[in-house]
Design a protein around this motif. Structure first.
Motif, PDB file in Angstrom:
ATOM      1  N   ARG A  20       0.813  -1.233   0.000  1.00 11.54           N
ATOM      2  CA  ARG A  20       0.000   0.000   0.000  1.00 11.54           C
ATOM      3  C   ARG A  20       0.836   1.268   0.000  1.00 11.54           C
ATOM      4  O   ARG A  20       0.412   2.297  -0.542  1.00 11.54           O
ATOM      5  N   LYS A  21       2.005   1.230   0.613  1.00 16.87           N
ATOM      6  CA  LYS A  21       2.844   2.426   0.654  1.00 16.87           C
ATOM      7  C   LYS A  21       3.227   2.876  -0.738  1.00 16.87           C
ATOM      8  O   LYS A  21       3.426   4.073  -0.997  1.00 16.87           O
ATOM      9  N   THR A  22       3.321   1.920  -1.669  1.00 23.31           N
ATOM     10  CA  THR A  22       3.714   2.226  -3.050  1.00 23.31           C
ATOM     11  C   THR A  22       2.517   2.478  -3.949  1.00 23.31           C
ATOM     12  O   THR A  22       2.477   3.481  -4.681  1.00 23.31           O
ATOM     13  N   ILE A  23       1.511   1.600  -3.906  1.00 24.24           N
ATOM     14  CA  ILE A  23       0.386   1.719  -4.846  1.00 24.24           C
ATOM     15  C   ILE A  23      -0.855   2.333  -4.211  1.00 24.24           C
ATOM     16  O   ILE A  23      -1.829   2.616  -4.905  1.00 24.24           O
ATOM     17  N   GLY A  24      -0.811   2.553  -2.889  1.00 24.99           N
ATOM     18  CA  GLY A  24      -1.955   3.132  -2.207  1.00 24.99           C
ATOM     19  C   GLY A  24      -3.046   2.114  -1.919  1.00 24.99           C
ATOM     20  O   GLY A  24      -2.942   0.940  -2.272  1.00 24.99           O
ATOM     21  N   TYR A  25      -4.110   2.589  -1.276  1.00 32.72           N
ATOM     22  CA  TYR A  25      -5.248   1.737  -0.944  1.00 32.72           C
ATOM     23  C   TYR A  25      -6.342   1.918  -1.991  1.00 32.72           C
ATOM     24  O   TYR A  25      -6.881   3.011  -2.156  1.00 32.72           O
ATOM     25  N   ASP A  26      -6.655   0.853  -2.713  1.00 35.25           N
ATOM     26  CA  ASP A  26      -7.779   0.871  -3.639  1.00 35.25           C
ATOM     27  C   ASP A  26      -9.058   1.028  -2.815  1.00 35.25           C
ATOM     28  O   ASP A  26      -9.312   0.245  -1.894  1.00 35.25           O
ATOM     29  N   GLU A  27      -9.866   2.034  -3.142  1.00 30.73           N
ATOM     30  CA  GLU A  27     -11.073   2.312  -2.361  1.00 30.73           C
ATOM     31  C   GLU A  27     -11.993   1.101  -2.273  1.00 30.73           C
ATOM     32  O   GLU A  27     -12.641   0.864  -1.255  1.00 30.73           O
TER      33      GLU A  27
END
Length: 442
Positions: free
Chosen positions: A370-377
């Motif tokens: 998640r730190k790289t691609i973020g959290y998909d809503e």
């Protein structure tokens, strides 16, 4: 008031200073003195005990690191862990997290009740069952009223408690320290680093940073995305470390003159007996002032965790449920069993296993994915898209089972460490392909 699970960027108005005061106030409870006495009870030297008092509270680095995810998303902690466990799969560790929060809340309400009983005893009123129930109703009622606080009100309250009761705590500590038997303290033999030191360290880690990790994002989510990660981590870590180190170290010093501090049914009264009469009332008020803010955020976080179960119940019902719990458990502990510290230590041991497994997976998921691609809503909000993540749930279950086996079979201090490593390792292996792709920029 009903708490939102997700905040938009426009709703974020917090600063790192807010986090400092929230975690400082939440960790200046007088129970930390008992921690120090328990550390001595493991048979450690003064140097070893001091190392535990330093390293243990630094476990709040874990809380600080987990707080970054709250800043990134505006989501509460157990909504974020849906990414690793699935929307419904997350319910399993969330139940443990919720039980941990209400358990801690019950412990602190019990301690607050003991403190009120001690206050009454200074006026010559003896403890009896009726008085226990009255004191419980008074303290628990105050905590339940905090459910009306907005986040801004909570920050103001925590700031007030930090300044006022923090200063008074230093005054009380200054009066207590002369009771130290320095000759005994400096001549205590060293304990075994594996069988004595590590169990003591594990006890403090569970009671400080590890326990609060499941609430990390609940308060950092009010931080804007442009706030530096280092500011968040340092504010959280040192906000908690400063009061914990001072109070736990005081407990280590006092254990030489009050060896029964770690085993007495009412440590609050025992501590009051070490003080001059003129400061006893101030001390008891300080004890109450230190317990109250940790109860405030404990109640708020337990309500936020329950909100992630997606139950179709009203906020008033959630408050009633929590009110009953923080009344009934202390009644059992204080009136029926009478074994406050025995309950407390057993509770910490079981809680540590479930939380160690949960936080290890949360950290691996955030650090490597998640730190790289973020959290998909959709991972956080859509039960159909992300119902159950077998990778996360299986990693958690295996880690917990192994940890519980170790507790039962060996009573080892390594149960949490091994649980942490197994759950983290399994989750990393299960997601190795995705993590490798992310590293390659695919």
């Amino acid at each position: 008031m009903m708490e939102k699970t997700f905040l938009s960027e426009s709703e974020k108005n917090g600063t790192p200073k807010d986090l400092f005061f929230i975690w400082f106030a939440a960790n200046m409870g007088i129970l930390g003195i008992v921690y120090g006495a328990v550390i001595i009870g493991f048979g450690l030297s003064f140097l070893q005990s001091l190392l535990v008092a330093i390293i243990g509270p630094l476990s709040f680095l874990l809380v600080g690191y987990a707080s970054i995810a709250g800043r990134d998303t505006g989501a509460v902690t157990f909504a974020l862990s849906r990414a690793a466990y699935g929307f419904k799969g997350n319910h399993l560790p969330a139940i443990v997290g919720w039980a941990g929060q209400v358990g801690w809340l019950s412990v602190n309400v019990s301690t607050g009740t003991l403190t009120l009983l001690a206050l009454f005893s200074t006026f010559g009123i003896d403890t009896n069952t009726l008085l226990i129930l009255i004191c419980l109703a008074i303290f628990a009622g105050l905590i339940i009223l905090s459910s009306l606080f907005s986040h801004d009100t909570l920050v103001k309250a925590q700031t007030f408690f930090t300044y006022v009761f923090g200063a008074l705590t230093l005054l009380v500590i200054a009066v207590l320290i002369p009771n130290t038997d320095w000759h005994t303290l400096f001549n205590m033999p060293s304990g075994h680093w594996i069988t004595d030191f590590f169990p003591a360290l594990a006890f403090v880690i569970v009671g400080t940073g590890l326990t609060w990790t499941n609430a990390a994002a609940d308060y950092s989510r009010f931080q804007r995305k442009d706030v530096k990660s280092s500011s968040i981590v340092l504010s959280v870590t040192f906000g908690a470390f400063i009061p914990l180190f001072i109070i736990i170290t005081t407990g280590i010093l006092l254990a030489t003159s009050a060896p029964s501090l770690a085993t007495t049914d009412n440590p609050i009264i025992l501590l009051s007996q070490l003080l001059p009469e003129w400061i006893t009332t101030i001390y008891l008020l300080v004890a109450l002032g230190g317990l109250t803010p940790m109860c405030f955020i404990g109640l708020k976080s337990s309500r936020l965790i329950m909100g992630t179960f997606d139950l179709k119940i009203k906020e008033n019902t959630i408050i009633v449920i929590h009110s009953l719990i923080i009344l009934l458990i202390p009644i059992y502990v204080l009136v029926v069993s009478g074994d406050f510290l025995g309950y407390f230590q057993a509770f910490l041991g079981l809680l540590g296993i479930g939380l160690a497994a949960w936080v290890s997976i949360f950290v691996v998921d955030y650090t490597f994915i998640r730190k790289t691609i973020g959290y998909d809503e959709r991972l956080l909000t859509d039960a159909q898209y992300n119902n159950v993540s077998v990778k996360g749930v299986l990693s958690w279950i295996v880690g917990v089972i192994v940890g519980l086996i170790l507790v039962y079979a060996t009573e080892s201090s390594f149960d949490m460490v091994i649980t942490f490593l197994i759950s983290a390792g399994l989750y990393y292996i299960f997601n190795f392909k995705e993590i490798s792709s992310i590293r390659k920029g695919v």
